[in-house]
Scaffold this motif. Structure first.
Motif, PDB file in Angstrom:
ATOM      1  N   UNK A 121       0.961  -1.419   0.092  1.00  0.00           N
ATOM      2  CA  UNK A 121      -0.010   0.028  -0.023  1.00  0.00           C
ATOM      3  C   UNK A 121       0.737   1.258   0.005  1.00  0.00           C
ATOM      4  N   UNK A 122       2.057   1.214   0.720  1.00  0.00           N
ATOM      5  CA  UNK A 122       2.862   2.366   0.850  1.00  0.00           C
ATOM      6  C   UNK A 122       3.350   2.652  -0.744  1.00  0.00           C
ATOM      7  N   UNK A 123       3.832   1.566  -1.338  1.00  0.00           N
ATOM      8  CA  UNK A 123       4.514   1.590  -2.686  1.00  0.00           C
ATOM      9  C   UNK A 123       3.453   2.219  -3.425  1.00  0.00           C
ATOM     10  N   UNK A 124       2.330   1.833  -3.538  1.00  0.00           N
ATOM     11  CA  UNK A 124       1.091   2.144  -4.115  1.00  0.00           C
ATOM     12  C   UNK A 124       0.870   3.559  -4.055  1.00  0.00           C
ATOM     13  N   UNK A 125       0.712   4.163  -2.832  1.00  0.00           N
ATOM     14  CA  UNK A 125       0.531   5.726  -2.487  1.00  0.00           C
ATOM     15  C   UNK A 125       1.814   6.463  -3.218  1.00  0.00           C
ATOM     16  N   UNK A 126       2.878   6.057  -3.035  1.00  0.00           N
ATOM     17  CA  UNK A 126       3.917   6.666  -3.779  1.00  0.00           C
ATOM     18  C   UNK A 126       3.967   6.675  -5.351  1.00  0.00           C
ATOM     19  N   UNK A 147      -4.375  -1.518 -12.244  1.00  0.00           N
ATOM     20  CA  UNK A 147      -4.454  -0.410 -12.754  1.00  0.00           C
ATOM     21  C   UNK A 147      -4.875   0.534 -11.673  1.00  0.00           C
ATOM     22  N   UNK A 148      -4.402   1.649 -11.409  1.00  0.00           N
ATOM     23  CA  UNK A 148      -4.844   2.595 -10.388  1.00  0.00           C
ATOM     24  C   UNK A 148      -5.177   4.188 -10.976  1.00  0.00           C
ATOM     25  N   UNK A 149      -6.245   4.726 -10.336  1.00  0.00           N
ATOM     26  CA  UNK A 149      -6.376   6.136 -10.615  1.00  0.00           C
ATOM     27  C   UNK A 149      -5.695   6.911  -9.605  1.00  0.00           C
ATOM     28  N   UNK A 150      -4.559   7.632  -9.909  1.00  0.00           N
ATOM     29  CA  UNK A 150      -3.815   8.260  -9.238  1.00  0.00           C
ATOM     30  C   UNK A 150      -4.576   9.231  -8.206  1.00  0.00           C
ATOM     31  N   UNK A 155      -5.220   7.313   0.365  1.00  0.00           N
ATOM     32  CA  UNK A 155      -3.642   7.346   1.174  1.00  0.00           C
ATOM     33  C   UNK A 155      -3.750   8.317   2.162  1.00  0.00           C
ATOM     34  N   UNK A 156      -4.147   9.331   2.033  1.00  0.00           N
ATOM     35  CA  UNK A 156      -4.314  10.565   2.893  1.00  0.00           C
ATOM     36  C   UNK A 156      -5.402  10.129   3.946  1.00  0.00           C
ATOM     37  N   UNK A 177       2.883   9.730   0.840  1.00  0.00           N
ATOM     38  CA  UNK A 177       2.894   9.888  -0.355  1.00  0.00           C
ATOM     39  C   UNK A 177       4.296  10.535  -0.811  1.00  0.00           C
ATOM     40  N   UNK A 178       4.839  10.450  -1.862  1.00  0.00           N
ATOM     41  CA  UNK A 178       5.988  10.946  -2.290  1.00  0.00           C
ATOM     42  C   UNK A 178       6.342  12.471  -1.644  1.00  0.00           C
TER      43      UNK A 178
END
Length: 128
Positions: free
Chosen positions: A60-65, A110-113, A120-121, A127-128
């Motif tokens: 999840x952390x990587x996906x948030x980044x 796939x993810x909608x950013x 994530x917030x 995030x990054x």
């Protein structure tokens, strides 16, 4: 009437967050993200955290980044390519690769950013 107000107050007090962590004992430390542009739209993320409940927390952390990186670059979507995970001592690391794109890419992961960054917030994942 006073008794009802007191019961309501006590019920709400039971919902208050536990200082230093959540009620389930989940108290992660997000120890940073390193980002590398591999080629074109292919991006690699190295994330490290401690206190993860499982590999899905690190994922999840990587996906948030990845989602935030896509937004920073002016793209709206990303697609997961691969992730390898490792545990060293109390730290878990993930080496994740994503493609970023302006339109919804083909593929299963796939993810909608914008949606992912908002999630994530809401969940306290940086995030990054």
């Amino acid at each position: 009437m006073i008794r009802a107000a007191l019961i309501s107050s006590l019920t709400l007090a039971g919902c208050a967050p536990v200082p230093g962590g959540s009620a389930d004992g989940f108290d992660p430390d997000y120890n940073g993200v390193r980002t590398s542009l591999l080629e074109g739209d292919l991006v690699q993320f190295h994330v490290t955290m401690s206190g993860a409940r499982s590999g899905s927390d690190v994922d999840d952390y990587a996906e948030c980044a990845a989602a935030q990186y896509a937004l920073i670059r002016g793209y709206g979507f990303a697609r997961h390519v691969r992730t390898t995970m490792k545990q060293e001592g109390g730290n878990q690391t993930a080496d994740a690769v994503y493609t970023i794109s302006p339109s919804l890419p083909r593929g299963l992961r796939t993810i909608d950013a914008e949606v992912v960054v908002a999630n994530c917030e809401a969940n306290g994942i940086p995030t990054v």
